[in-house]
Design a protein around this motif. Structure first.
Motif, PDB file in Angstrom:
ATOM      1  N   ALA A   1      -0.228   0.504   9.226  1.00  0.00           N
ATOM      2  CA  ALA A   1      -0.671  -0.874   9.479  1.00  0.00           C
ATOM      3  C   ALA A   1      -0.946  -1.560   8.145  1.00  0.00           C
ATOM      4  CB  ALA A   1      -1.932  -0.855  10.345  1.00  0.00           C
ATOM      5  N   ASN A   2      -0.459  -2.777   7.993  1.00  0.00           N
ATOM      6  CA  ASN A   2      -0.716  -3.604   6.792  1.00  0.00           C
ATOM      7  C   ASN A   2      -0.170  -3.020   5.484  1.00  0.00           C
ATOM      8  OD1 ASN A   2      -2.268  -5.323   8.492  1.00  0.00           O
ATOM      9  ND2 ASN A   2      -3.974  -3.878   8.269  1.00  0.00           N
TER      10      ASN A   2
ATOM     11  N   GLU B   1       4.286  -6.716   3.118  1.00  0.00           N
ATOM     12  CA  GLU B   1       4.055  -8.166   3.139  1.00  0.00           C
ATOM     13  C   GLU B   1       5.388  -8.891   3.004  1.00  0.00           C
ATOM     14  OE1 GLU B   1       1.515  -9.480  -0.036  1.00  0.00           O
ATOM     15  OE2 GLU B   1       3.115  -9.321  -1.542  1.00  0.00           O
TER      16      GLU B   1
ATOM     17  N   GLN C   1       0.854  -1.190   0.000  1.00  0.00           N
ATOM     18  CA  GLN C   1       0.000   0.000   0.000  1.00  0.00           C
ATOM     19  C   GLN C   1       0.882   1.229   0.000  1.00  0.00           C
ATOM     20  OE1 GLN C   1      -3.023   0.322   3.053  1.00  0.00           O
ATOM     21  NE2 GLN C   1      -3.258  -1.889   3.046  1.00  0.00           N
TER      22      GLN C   1
ATOM     23  N   ALA D   1       6.517  -1.110  11.673  1.00  0.00           N
ATOM     24  CA  ALA D   1       5.632  -1.971  10.877  1.00  0.00           C
ATOM     25  C   ALA D   1       6.457  -2.970  10.065  1.00  0.00           C
ATOM     26  CB  ALA D   1       4.779  -1.109   9.950  1.00  0.00           C
TER      27      ALA D   1
ATOM     28  N   VAL E   1       6.574  -7.297  10.394  1.00  0.00           N
ATOM     29  CA  VAL E   1       6.354  -8.219   9.268  1.00  0.00           C
ATOM     30  C   VAL E   1       7.579  -9.113   9.072  1.00  0.00           C
ATOM     31  CG1 VAL E   1       5.978  -8.325   6.773  1.00  0.00           C
ATOM     32  CG2 VAL E   1       4.676  -6.713   8.165  1.00  0.00           C
TER      33      VAL E   1
ATOM     34  N   ASN F   1       1.078   4.305   1.441  1.00  0.00           N
ATOM     35  CA  ASN F   1       0.444   5.080   2.510  1.00  0.00           C
ATOM     36  C   ASN F   1       0.638   6.577   2.324  1.00  0.00           C
ATOM     37  OD1 ASN F   1       3.231   4.493   3.134  1.00  0.00           O
ATOM     38  ND2 ASN F   1       2.885   5.548   5.050  1.00  0.00           N
TER      39      ASN F   1
END
Ligand SMILES: [Zn+2]
Length: 242
Positions: A189-190, A193, A171, A220, A224, A173
């Motif tokens: 967040a997220n 990956e 993403q 973050a 991961v 951001n």
């Protein structure tokens, strides 16, 4: 000896190409100091002798700081944070970061990465380097990922591999600027990956970014990466303002 003429011509051609390459590079990056803007003289590279002499090196490579706790999980705390230098908004040395990020001065990123490598050689025990990824769209717009260039400069000196395919950014951001701590955490967040966990399982990873401000993005990323299992972490950055 019958190849001497050919060799000389080859050397001549190489010299011309090298000189013209530098001339072309000079069109894009005139030979001025990246800190103060004064012209560089022969032998100076990226910074003039005066700016290099006053370079605000970070004194100590420091470990876990309690104020990092809000961003970083205890399960993936970095053992050390290695920063090349200090700056604030009044410092002309902020120009270095600005030129890498906004003027797309790729080679400056690699040069400063090598400086950081020389500073931490013999201290850093990481056995591989992972740059914080950019979203592909942002990387395409800039032409490169500045964290990867810094990582490659570090790798030139530390002689350890760079793995830029272990983690991906899924993403793009919004900018962290102007957000408070909890908004920053939510914003990241997220966004990453894990793609090649086997490359770092059981390894000591030096995670690299250009600047670490609140640590939310790096936090973050650490979370991961720790999914790969039994990973130790250290952090490297050009400048930190934690
Ligand atoms: Zn200067």
């Amino acid at each position: 000896m019958k190849h001497t003429g050919l060799w000389r011509f080859g050397a001549f051609l190489k010299g011309v190409l090298s000189a013209s390459g530098k001339a072309v590079a000079g069109l894009f990056y005139p030979r001025v100091c990246c800190v103060c803007g004064e012209g560089l003289v022969r032998g100076e590279e990226y910074m003039c002798t005066a700016c290099l002499a006053d370079f605000p090196f970070a004194d100590e490579d420091f470990g876990w700081q309690p104020e990092m706790g809000s961003c970083w999980d205890s399960a993936c705390r970095p053992e050390k944070l290695y920063a090349l230098y200090y700056y604030n908004k009044f410092s002309p040395y902020k120009n270095l970061i600005y030129q890498i990020k906004y003027d797309s001065h790729k080679m400056l990123g690699r040069y400063l990465g090598r400086m950081l490598g020389q500073k931490i050689r013999g201290k850093c025990t990481a056995d591989c380097i992972v740059p914080v990824p950019l979203h592909p769209k942002r990387e395409k717009a800039r032409g490169f990922n500045q964290a990867r260039e810094i990582a490659c400069g570090l790798a030139d000196v530390l002689e350890i591999p760079v793995y830029d395919d272990v983690i991906g950014r899924i993403q793009n951001n919004a900018s962290q600027t102007g957000k408070n701590a909890s908004e920053r955490l939510k914003n990241v967040a997220n966004i990453f990956e894990l793609r090649q966990p086997q490359k770092i399982r059981g390894r000591h990873v030096l995670l690299v970014d250009d600047v670490i401000t609140t640590g939310a993005t790096v936090g973050a990323c650490l979370r991961v990466l720790s999914g790969a299992g039994k990973v130790r972490f250290s952090l490297g950055c050009l400048a930190q303002t934690l």
